[in-house]
Design a protein around this motif. Structure first.
Motif, PDB file in Angstrom:
ATOM      1  N   ARG A  41      19.121  19.058  65.062  1.00 47.01           N
ATOM      2  CA  ARG A  41      19.149  17.343  66.129  1.00 47.01           C
ATOM      3  C   ARG A  41      17.810  18.867  66.621  1.00 47.01           C
ATOM      4  N   LEU A  42      17.336  19.472  65.862  1.00 48.31           N
ATOM      5  CA  LEU A  42      16.480  20.587  67.015  1.00 48.31           C
ATOM      6  C   LEU A  42      15.155  20.747  65.848  1.00 48.31           C
ATOM      7  N   SER A  43      14.048  20.195  65.406  1.00 46.88           N
ATOM      8  CA  SER A  43      13.652  20.286  63.653  1.00 46.88           C
ATOM      9  C   SER A  43      12.281  20.467  64.326  1.00 46.88           C
ATOM     10  N   GLY A  44      11.766  20.268  65.474  1.00 42.03           N
ATOM     11  CA  GLY A  44      10.130  20.197  65.441  1.00 42.03           C
ATOM     12  C   GLY A  44       9.903  21.421  65.479  1.00 42.03           C
ATOM     13  N   SER A  45       9.958  23.222  65.545  1.00 39.65           N
ATOM     14  CA  SER A  45       8.700  24.231  65.599  1.00 39.65           C
ATOM     15  C   SER A  45       9.173  24.407  64.028  1.00 39.65           C
ATOM     16  N   GLU A  46       9.766  24.177  63.490  1.00 39.22           N
ATOM     17  CA  GLU A  46       9.883  24.617  61.834  1.00 39.22           C
ATOM     18  C   GLU A  46       8.722  23.398  60.936  1.00 39.22           C
ATOM     19  N   GLU A  47       9.181  22.420  61.693  1.00 38.62           N
ATOM     20  CA  GLU A  47       8.040  21.268  61.415  1.00 38.62           C
ATOM     21  C   GLU A  47       6.456  22.069  61.507  1.00 38.62           C
ATOM     22  N   ALA A  48       6.987  22.330  62.639  1.00 41.14           N
ATOM     23  CA  ALA A  48       4.570  22.734  62.932  1.00 41.14           C
ATOM     24  C   ALA A  48       4.570  24.030  62.350  1.00 41.14           C
ATOM     25  N   ASN A 146      15.171  35.326  62.991  1.00 39.38           N
ATOM     26  CA  ASN A 146      14.891  35.113  64.253  1.00 39.38           C
ATOM     27  C   ASN A 146      14.053  35.329  64.159  1.00 39.38           C
ATOM     28  N   GLY A 147      12.844  35.281  63.655  1.00 40.08           N
ATOM     29  CA  GLY A 147      11.658  36.040  63.505  1.00 40.08           C
ATOM     30  C   GLY A 147      11.708  38.263  63.782  1.00 40.08           C
ATOM     31  N   PRO A 148      10.555  38.373  63.927  1.00 38.00           N
ATOM     32  CA  PRO A 148      10.519  39.908  64.022  1.00 38.00           C
ATOM     33  C   PRO A 148      11.562  40.642  64.305  1.00 38.00           C
ATOM     34  N   SER A 183      12.389  32.911  67.216  1.00 42.72           N
ATOM     35  CA  SER A 183      12.763  32.333  68.747  1.00 42.72           C
ATOM     36  C   SER A 183      11.806  32.631  69.853  1.00 42.72           C
ATOM     37  N   ALA A 184      10.731  33.168  69.502  1.00 40.58           N
ATOM     38  CA  ALA A 184      10.028  33.474  70.643  1.00 40.58           C
ATOM     39  C   ALA A 184       9.608  34.896  70.940  1.00 40.58           C
ATOM     40  N   PRO A 185       7.884  34.630  71.661  1.00 42.53           N
ATOM     41  CA  PRO A 185       6.788  35.623  71.319  1.00 42.53           C
ATOM     42  C   PRO A 185       7.261  37.319  71.379  1.00 42.53           C
ATOM     43  N   ASP A 186       6.299  38.065  70.232  1.00 43.29           N
ATOM     44  CA  ASP A 186       6.480  39.765  70.661  1.00 43.29           C
ATOM     45  C   ASP A 186       5.130  39.770  70.624  1.00 43.29           C
ATOM     46  N   SER A 187       4.462  40.541  71.771  1.00 43.22           N
ATOM     47  CA  SER A 187       3.213  40.645  72.144  1.00 43.22           C
ATOM     48  C   SER A 187       3.032  41.850  70.342  1.00 43.22           C
ATOM     49  N   ARG A 188       4.075  42.603  70.694  1.00 39.42           N
ATOM     50  CA  ARG A 188       3.882  44.434  69.653  1.00 39.42           C
ATOM     51  C   ARG A 188       3.556  43.330  68.090  1.00 39.42           C
ATOM     52  N   SER A 208      11.967  21.084  70.129  1.00 39.28           N
ATOM     53  CA  SER A 208      11.946  19.766  69.528  1.00 39.28           C
ATOM     54  C   SER A 208      10.899  19.049  69.166  1.00 39.28           C
ATOM     55  N   THR A 209      11.208  18.100  68.838  1.00 40.84           N
ATOM     56  CA  THR A 209       9.939  17.144  67.771  1.00 40.84           C
ATOM     57  C   THR A 209       9.704  15.990  69.238  1.00 40.84           C
ATOM     58  N   LYS A 210      10.287  15.598  70.013  1.00 47.23           N
ATOM     59  CA  LYS A 210       9.843  15.684  70.617  1.00 47.23           C
ATOM     60  C   LYS A 210       9.258  16.203  72.476  1.00 47.23           C
ATOM     61  N   GLY A 211       9.011  16.971  72.418  1.00 45.49           N
ATOM     62  CA  GLY A 211       8.386  18.269  72.966  1.00 45.49           C
ATOM     63  C   GLY A 211       9.453  18.911  74.018  1.00 45.49           C
ATOM     64  N   ARG A 212      10.027  18.697  74.261  1.00 40.73           N
ATOM     65  CA  ARG A 212      11.591  19.464  74.246  1.00 40.73           C
ATOM     66  C   ARG A 212      12.077  20.591  73.522  1.00 40.73           C
ATOM     67  N   GLY A 213      12.591  21.570  74.904  1.00 47.75           N
ATOM     68  CA  GLY A 213      13.748  22.706  74.187  1.00 47.75           C
ATOM     69  C   GLY A 213      13.209  23.789  74.715  1.00 47.75           C
ATOM     70  N   ALA A 214      13.867  24.673  74.060  1.00 48.85           N
ATOM     71  CA  ALA A 214      13.097  25.950  74.391  1.00 48.85           C
ATOM     72  C   ALA A 214      11.729  25.676  73.387  1.00 48.85           C
ATOM     73  N   LYS A 215      11.251  27.313  74.094  1.00 42.40           N
ATOM     74  CA  LYS A 215       9.813  27.614  72.834  1.00 42.40           C
ATOM     75  C   LYS A 215       9.674  28.486  72.133  1.00 42.40           C
ATOM     76  N   HIS A 216       9.475  28.345  71.070  1.00 45.00           N
ATOM     77  CA  HIS A 216       9.600  29.049  69.288  1.00 45.00           C
ATOM     78  C   HIS A 216       7.511  29.446  70.104  1.00 45.00           C
ATOM     79  N   MET A 217       7.272  30.987  68.721  1.00 47.28           N
ATOM     80  CA  MET A 217       6.457  31.324  68.367  1.00 47.28           C
ATOM     81  C   MET A 217       6.022  30.895  66.849  1.00 47.28           C
ATOM     82  N   ILE A 218       4.852  30.144  66.515  1.00 47.94           N
ATOM     83  CA  ILE A 218       5.109  30.384  65.107  1.00 47.94           C
ATOM     84  C   ILE A 218       2.835  31.283  65.652  1.00 47.94           C
ATOM     85  N   TRP A 219       3.301  32.259  64.603  1.00 42.30           N
ATOM     86  CA  TRP A 219       2.304  33.024  64.525  1.00 42.30           C
ATOM     87  C   TRP A 219       1.398  32.277  62.759  1.00 42.30           C
ATOM     88  N   LEU A 220       0.289  32.250  62.594  1.00 40.67           N
ATOM     89  CA  LEU A 220      -1.328  32.380  61.681  1.00 40.67           C
ATOM     90  C   LEU A 220      -1.881  32.858  61.923  1.00 40.67           C
TER      91      LEU A 220
END
Length: 226
Positions: A41-48, A146-148, A183-188, A208-220
């Motif tokens: 049900r939660l694909s928003g950040s992976e699609e982003a 889960n990320g770095p 799954s989370a920010p990491d300044s280091r 979530s694709t609806k702009g709700r739920g946990a906030k994940h981090m994507i680095w480019l």
């Protein structure tokens, strides 16, 4: 509410706890211990992750993309929707059962994307693929663990440490982009990418694709030219 049903389990090579595939009606979940790694049900950040990455290389002919981690195919499907027909997409998945689930129990979630002629699925550690290539990819998309901060196996830390970032930079073509889901920010980690010579952007994104739920981090992280 319908109860969850355990469909299958799988060991992670080099890991401790086992993965568990569960289903409730049309909803799927992949668990590691008490942690839910992904939910259908939660694909928003992976699609982003896919959309933001492809935007960086949209003007390239015959782009070659490496995706680390098959998961539930959200990043792969979103990438295919954005990429031209002459693109090539390599997906590295370490756990054989995840590939099997994609082709069988979770086939309805993948919507046939594994049969796309642009796609090659490789049962391998994405870090190993990265380390043996030079200037091979226009983009590398990492949705591993889960990320770095590794969760499923300690060896995944090697993908995100200084040596792993150097290998990813070498594996990219000039101007290519390394994209990392967490799954989370990491300044280091941001500083580590900058120290490796990347131009880095941070993109907080809802699960979530609806702009709700946990906030994940994507680095480019773009490989500088020259």
């Amino acid at each position: 509410m319908l109860p969850w049903t355990l469909i299958d389990t799988a060991k992670v090579p080099g890991g401790g706890d086992e993965l568990r595939l569960k289903r409730r009606g049309s909803e799927f979940s992949i668990m590691l211990g008490t942690n839910e790694l992904m939910n259908s049900r939660l694909s928003g950040s992976e699609e982003a992750l896919a959309r933001l990455s492809i935007d960086k290389i949209r003007d390239r002919r015959r782009p070659v993309i490496l995706i680390g981690g098959l998961g539930m195919g959200f990043t792969l499907r979103a990438a295919l929707a954005e990429l031209p027909q002459d693109a090539r997409v390599v997906v590295a998945e370490l756990v054989p059962a995840v590939i099997r689930w994609a082709k069988n129990e979770m086939a309805e979630v993948f919507h046939g994307c594994l049969e796309d002629p642009r796609v090659t699925i490789v049962e391998a550690d994405v870090g190993e693929l990265i380390r043996r290539e030079k200037a091979a990819y226009d983009a590398i998309l990492l949705d591993v663990d889960n990320g770095p901060e590794a969760l499923t196996r300690e060896e995944n830390d090697r993908i995100y440490d200084t040596g792993g970032l150097g290998a990813a930079k070498a594996a990219l073509k000039p101007g290519g982009v390394l994209s990392v889901w967490s799954s989370a920010p990491d300044s280091r980690f941001t500083r580590r990418m900058q120290s490796a010579g990347f131009a880095v952007e941070e993109n907080p994104t809802r699960a979530s694709t609806k702009g709700r739920g946990a906030k994940h981090m994507i680095w480019l992280a773009s490989k500088r030219t020259g």
